[in-house]
Design an enzyme around this catalytic site. Structure first.
Site: not given
Ligand code: DHK
Length: 128
Positions: A20, A97
């Protein structure tokens, strides 16, 4: 525009940075507000770990907002209830996402939310 961030997105910056990145939810909010300002669109930015609270925000949006942007996060692949709430909303719905779900675990590939989404973006980090 109501921007809804699902569970654990408040932990951006410290949460699995390899997936992330290091930007925080406050950074995401800053980007959204700048984009809204540029487009002349009001931004209502929220985050919750609660499925019930998110459903309430979607129901409430039906009378009050022009569109919804939602990152359902961990509820993406589990919540028929969030899908049902989104199906009530008759404006545009953008599913977002941060990470590219199609390249990640198989269980992340299913999105109930996609069945209600007008458009979807994933894998562009917080720029998406
Ligand atoms: C964010 C999350 O918290 C995950 O549970 C998803 C998503 C992916 C993202 O890529 O923003 O699987």
């Amino acid at each position: 525009m109501r921007i809804i961030n699902g569970p654990n997105l408040n932990m951006l910056g410290v949460r699995q940075p390899e997936a992330y990145g290091y930007d925080t939810l406050a950074d995401v909010e800053t980007l959204c507000r700048a984009a809204g300002q540029g487009a002349g669109v009001g931004i209502d930015f929220r985050q919750s770990d609660s499925e019930s609270e998110i459903i309430g925000w979607i129901q409430q949006a039906c009378q009050t907002v022009a569109g919804i942007v939602i990152n359902p996060a961990g509820f993406t692949s589990t919540s028929i209830a969030i899908l049902d709430a989104l199906l009530i909303f008759d404006g545009p719905i953008f599913e977002c996402h941060i990470s590219p779900l199609f390249r990640r675990d198989e269980f992340r590939h299913l999105s109930y939310v996609s069945k209600a989404a007008t458009a979807k973006i994933e894998g562009f980090g917080i720029a998406g």
